[in-house]
Scaffold this active site. Sequence first.
Site, PDB file in Angstrom:
ATOM      1  CB  ALA A   1      -2.297  -0.088  -4.140  1.00  0.00           C
ATOM      2  CG  HIS A   2      -0.411   3.855  -7.484  1.00  0.00           C
ATOM      3  ND1 HIS A   2      -0.115   4.182  -8.790  1.00  0.00           N
ATOM      4  CD2 HIS A   2      -0.845   2.817  -7.580  1.00  0.00           C
ATOM      5  CE1 HIS A   2      -1.254   4.191  -9.014  1.00  0.00           C
ATOM      6  NE2 HIS A   2      -1.652   3.480  -8.011  1.00  0.00           N
ATOM      7  CG  ASN A   3      -0.542   6.990  -5.291  1.00  0.00           C
ATOM      8  OD1 ASN A   3       0.295   7.564  -5.047  1.00  0.00           O
ATOM      9  ND2 ASN A   3      -1.460   6.949  -6.324  1.00  0.00           N
TER      10      ASN A   3
END
Lengths: 325, 325, 325
Positions: B221-223
């Site tokens: 997922a993001h980050n």
Amino acid sequence: MEFTAKQIADLIQGRVEGDENAVINSFAKIEEGKPGAISFLSNPKYTHFIYDTQSSVVLVNEDVELEKPVKATLIRVKNAYECVAKLLQLYQSMMPKKTGISPLAFISEKATIGKDCYIAPFVYIGDGVTIGDNCTIYPNVTIYDGCKIGNRVTIHAGAVIGADGFGFAPNGEGYDKIPQIGIVVIEDDVEIGANTCVDRSTMGATVIHKGVKLDNLIQIAHNCEVGENTVMSAQVGLAGSTKIGAWCMAGGQAGFSGHIHIADKTFIGAQAGVIGNTKGGEKLLGAPAIDAKEYMRASAIFRRLPDIYREIGQLKKQIEELKKE
Amino acid sequence: MEFTAKQIADLIQGRVEGDENAVINSFAKIEEGKPGAISFLSNPKYTHFIYDTQSSVVLVNEDVELEKPVKATLIRVKNAYECVAKLLQLYQSMMPKKTGISPLAFISEKATIGKDCYIAPFVYIGDGVTIGDNCTIYPNVTIYDGCKIGNRVTIHAGAVIGADGFGFAPNGEGYDKIPQIGIVVIEDDVEIGANTCVDRSTMGATVIHKGVKLDNLIQIAHNCEVGENTVMSAQVGLAGSTKIGAWCMAGGQAGFSGHIHIADKTFIGAQAGVIGNTKGGEKLLGAPAIDAKEYMRASAIFRRLPDIYREIGQLKKQIEELKKE
Amino acid sequence: MEFTAKQIADLIQGRVEGDENAVINSFAKIEEGKPGAISFLSNPKYTHFIYDTQSSVVLVNEDVELEKPVKATLIRVKNAYECVAKLLQLYQSMMPKKTGISPLAFISEKATIGKDCYIAPFVYIGDGVTIGDNCTIYPNVTIYDGCKIGNRVTIHAGAVIGADGFGFAPNGEGYDKIPQIGIVVIEDDVEIGANTCVDRSTMGATVIHKGVKLDNLIQIAHNCEVGENTVMSAQVGLAGSTKIGAWCMAGGQAGFSGHIHIADKTFIGAQAGVIGNTKGGEKLLGAPAIDAKEYMRASAIFRRLPDIYREIGQLKKQIEELKKE
């Protein structure tokens, strides 16, 4: 195309209850029925819909007893689910079928494609691939070099056949890749779901045997074998070198450890984690997977664990008191 | 290409037991051996196959003791798995290697591609993407705008690098999308499996560090950040902003909550659900994940929960009776 | 583009603490701050970063109390997360937007595409598909024949809309395929993640209602319905005919049995396995899923099961001894 209830009943050896001239021209779910549609009732959970459905005709099992009159014309049959399948097959056989190889597909000059295949745009078929007759390959499928596909195989969009198996040997500083020089063999009458991955073998072949049906987003790792007519629901994962027998069923999101043997007709429930061999005929649930009934019974007690813990504390105290006395 | 057992033994510093002129020209799994093939025995589970394998030559560890004579010529080595990896690498280095950028790929004019890359048909490479040297990008991969790919990176078919992270803020009537203006950075020597997704960051970068190996159908997922040389099996999922250390291993279908820190050399078993930070060196299983041995011990008792429940009831009764007395 | 802290504060009705002429020209995570960047602090877990961040400006909630001076200029707002979302939206609205239909996409002549859509290379859009206005379809997406897509829908790379539902009837020797003659309907303002699959219905439609947000690698089986504004994290799986209400949330890797009804505002935790209907408002965890708090409490005891088992044995012995006395 329009048919009367009588025509349908004759086709599937059913018995009409109601207006045998009722006309149908489409299919509908029983809960979304509409005039002119034929619906079916197979799952008892949906029985209450039969009284109010707007569909003109409903296929229903002979032994279903109704509690009040129904508006729709009924066709009584032995197995409503099988009959609707037959009607849908008939319907589909009358539709135009896609065939031919899209000019927007990439087919290696060193690949061999059988007769009457449909190969959609943006399909990639690598060097040395062979594909049998009557196959359907939907868009954006990738088939890596050397993989063998049988006859009457359907591969849904985005599936990847023959990517490298996941093999790396640590070398202190990082990993050496273990080349994956094997292939994938997919036998006749297999259906592969959308975005499902079947990895190529390290050596030899990863094999999907005749009649296997794989749903979407499934992972079949390198060196695995899936036995004839085994069915797997979406998001199932097999680790490397695992062999699954024939006529098994795996529920959604179930996982299998590597290097295990699952015997014929093993039933693995959704989200189960199978870590050892099976003898066949088991129904398994849980992670690590155990007998499904045992799992459900134990799960029912699981939520009472805080109570159990408290009660044991109380029993201890009471025994201490009894001892003092 | 043909080699004798002696030639192979010299190459990998092994010792021949049997016919040193035995000729091999292919690789085969030990259980699917055939004349002319070389096999290997590394997993003790497969030892029984060595006596009957049809392969002409078998690589086997020095310390494996055999109980009866074998037909095949053996090559004794320190580490059979490493040696077969070496032979496979040699074999593959002699095969023609795919290179070049397919005219059927889409490469943005604003993208930069390094030297000696292979970019397959139907690969999409967006604006501002940079790709290092010696990368292999298989068909139907999508790399969104702005993502940075290092050297010697392999991305398997259908993988998606840089799709929007999943960020939405409820506004009463529905959701406002949080724009994801960050990128994905994939460092050198990373391998990304088929249909795996690495989402772009809200701001800054989602980072896959040097030497990481991701299997198929994984969600990053993001980050998130995945540390050097960490290895993840298929269908693992990371929620947003989670940081995984170096040299970790995650088994298939394991899941990680968002905003947690997994320290170096944490081993997460298949299907585990990790909801908190780790200190490093742990082996975890279960959901929520706990020490793996503890989990296996507790799981062994889990199935006896109905018995435990019954016994507690009996103990209560017995204590009541004792009290009366 | 450059802005001062004061300009930003005016835009979002914030109050500047520090240098109102501080200039920013980019966004950065607070832990990766750099001069010229604006960051935000919303998750209390990250509060300690505010003291040392290199960012020039930080958005922070009014009620956050700081323990020592900070170098950065602060902008105090009611809801820092909402404000950063607004700023990101502003930023993105100033960027050039992709539009138009790529000549490298395949669009059936029998498909209808609305106004101001972006359709990327290698997208396949089948016969009879309709797509509304202002949609964004990323590369390598496949939309099968007959599916209906609303307005302002975003579909990320590799997603597959309308593959056949998974329906097979055993016929003794193998399986008959149940034709899947239904479609998929995706309503307005839906976002579909990368490599997510939404299968077509057996008859009628699989429906994704208005405002639904699906993350990556999700499986929505045939005949399902997902209610308005429901949000699902990556790798969630729905079995066939299940209906999910409005404003539900499902955590990553959660699974749902077939033919169940999940009422509005049900919250399903990561990896949960939901096997029955819900009434709405529940928070569920575990497989089979139970009340989330109950699950966490029982899980805390789960690891003590071996102790519990041992203690029960000891209690038994003690009671036997008491009885003898």
